[in-house]
Design a protein around this motif. Sequence first.
Motif, PDB file in Angstrom:
ATOM      1  N   LEU A  58       0.794  -1.350   0.205  1.00 55.86           N
ATOM      2  CA  LEU A  58       0.669  -0.202  -0.134  1.00 55.86           C
ATOM      3  C   LEU A  58       1.470   1.240   0.294  1.00 55.86           C
ATOM      4  O   LEU A  58       2.258   1.200   0.753  1.00 55.86           O
ATOM      5  CB  LEU A  58      -0.930  -0.144   1.318  1.00 55.86           C
ATOM      6  N   PRO A  59       0.249   2.423  -0.511  1.00 53.27           N
ATOM      7  CA  PRO A  59       1.352   3.844  -0.511  1.00 53.27           C
ATOM      8  C   PRO A  59       1.219   4.054   1.036  1.00 53.27           C
ATOM      9  O   PRO A  59       0.195   3.146   1.429  1.00 53.27           O
ATOM     10  CB  PRO A  59       0.198   4.346  -1.338  1.00 53.27           C
ATOM     11  N   ALA A  60       2.253   4.534   1.737  1.00 49.43           N
ATOM     12  CA  ALA A  60       2.086   5.000   2.585  1.00 49.43           C
ATOM     13  C   ALA A  60       1.211   5.579   3.771  1.00 49.43           C
ATOM     14  O   ALA A  60       0.392   5.214   4.887  1.00 49.43           O
ATOM     15  CB  ALA A  60       2.988   5.396   2.970  1.00 49.43           C
ATOM     16  N   ASP A  61       0.475   6.841   2.703  1.00 48.08           N
ATOM     17  CA  ASP A  61      -0.696   7.276   3.947  1.00 48.08           C
ATOM     18  C   ASP A  61      -2.359   6.272   3.586  1.00 48.08           C
ATOM     19  O   ASP A  61      -3.081   6.404   4.769  1.00 48.08           O
ATOM     20  CB  ASP A  61      -1.285   8.272   2.909  1.00 48.08           C
ATOM     21  N   VAL A  62      -1.921   5.383   2.579  1.00 47.66           N
ATOM     22  CA  VAL A  62      -3.414   4.763   2.653  1.00 47.66           C
ATOM     23  C   VAL A  62      -3.067   3.563   4.035  1.00 47.66           C
ATOM     24  O   VAL A  62      -3.871   3.091   4.608  1.00 47.66           O
ATOM     25  CB  VAL A  62      -3.541   4.108   1.212  1.00 47.66           C
ATOM     26  N   TYR A  63      -1.196   3.422   3.834  1.00 48.54           N
ATOM     27  CA  TYR A  63      -1.485   1.933   5.186  1.00 48.54           C
ATOM     28  C   TYR A  63      -2.393   3.029   6.527  1.00 48.54           C
ATOM     29  O   TYR A  63      -2.027   2.026   7.325  1.00 48.54           O
ATOM     30  CB  TYR A  63       0.010   1.619   4.488  1.00 48.54           C
ATOM     31  N   GLN A  64      -1.165   4.111   6.698  1.00 48.29           N
ATOM     32  CA  GLN A  64      -1.571   4.644   8.298  1.00 48.29           C
ATOM     33  C   GLN A  64      -2.931   5.036   8.650  1.00 48.29           C
ATOM     34  O   GLN A  64      -3.331   4.522   9.830  1.00 48.29           O
ATOM     35  CB  GLN A  64      -0.881   6.321   8.000  1.00 48.29           C
TER      36      GLN A  64
END
Length: 331
Positions: free
Chosen positions: A106-112
Amino acid sequence: MTRSAIPFTPVKRRAFLGGLAGTAAAIGLTACGVSESNDDDKKGDKGGEGGGKQGTRSVRTDNGTIEAPAHPQRVIACENWDTLMLLDLGIVPVGIPDGIANPAALPADVYQKLRRVKTIGVAGTPNAQAIGALKPDLIVDQFYKDKTAPLKTIAPVAYFNWSDSGALWYEQLDKVADAVNRRDALTDAKSEYRRRLKEVKDAYAAQISKTTWAPLSGGQNGAFFLGSPLLTVMRDLGLRIGAKIAKDEAGFVQKSYEELEILDDCDVLLYPQLFDGKAPALTQQLLDNKVWKGVRAVRAGHAFPIRHYTVGSYRWANGAVDEIEKILRKL
């Protein structure tokens, strides 16, 4: 156990045009573990005690008309595609399938946004007890009609058949947006996507007009897969598609390494990459093969990794546009 990093459910029909016809298995996305969720952390439980107290509205689904909250606050995503679509609409689900919260996938922002959300079991096997404990006011499903129908005793189930409907990803997203009453958010997402398409098409018209492209990924036992949901974005950008990929094709078509010559009409090739910078294992096997290294576009240095390889939301589509723009700059 080994499980796909994002175990996306396969969708039938080749005209699943740029939708989510491929699975992580086809791309070779694998990772150990199931979830980053923490049962002691409540940050994933957003939105209070649900939207039922704010009134209801009738929503037409493929399982009949349901009475859903006018403004759902605690939504369960039964599949990973459901999860990404809800994020497009500004909704962080209170429950998601095991395995999706994986930083490599996942992209970092989605993962967060997802890393501390509670899980509800493996996609396709929803855990009713876990779902009930989250006190949802709406359950969204696009694949598992028989498995999710009993969950209506917990909360209304908005089911939209995607497995064999032939619907495109953005058509499904329209339905989900209506179910959660977030059509305005979807309008904004569409507008941003169209803006980016025009921006890139105008800036790189010359490169687009002179090149032929194809997406592909590694497969098992000396096979590779032509095509990807990424094709929707590629076609929206006006890219010419080669390798004899049919005009209505977007799923994965299996070929053998001996058929890599089918790529000879392509100037640019795209293959999947995880968000940790590594190629999925099966794709890496393809990249290491000496037959691959003899392909015309590969010899020219025009085979590029792309992380937004499977597209099923506008967030993913815009990410793909950004990556393709960077490639166009190099041509």
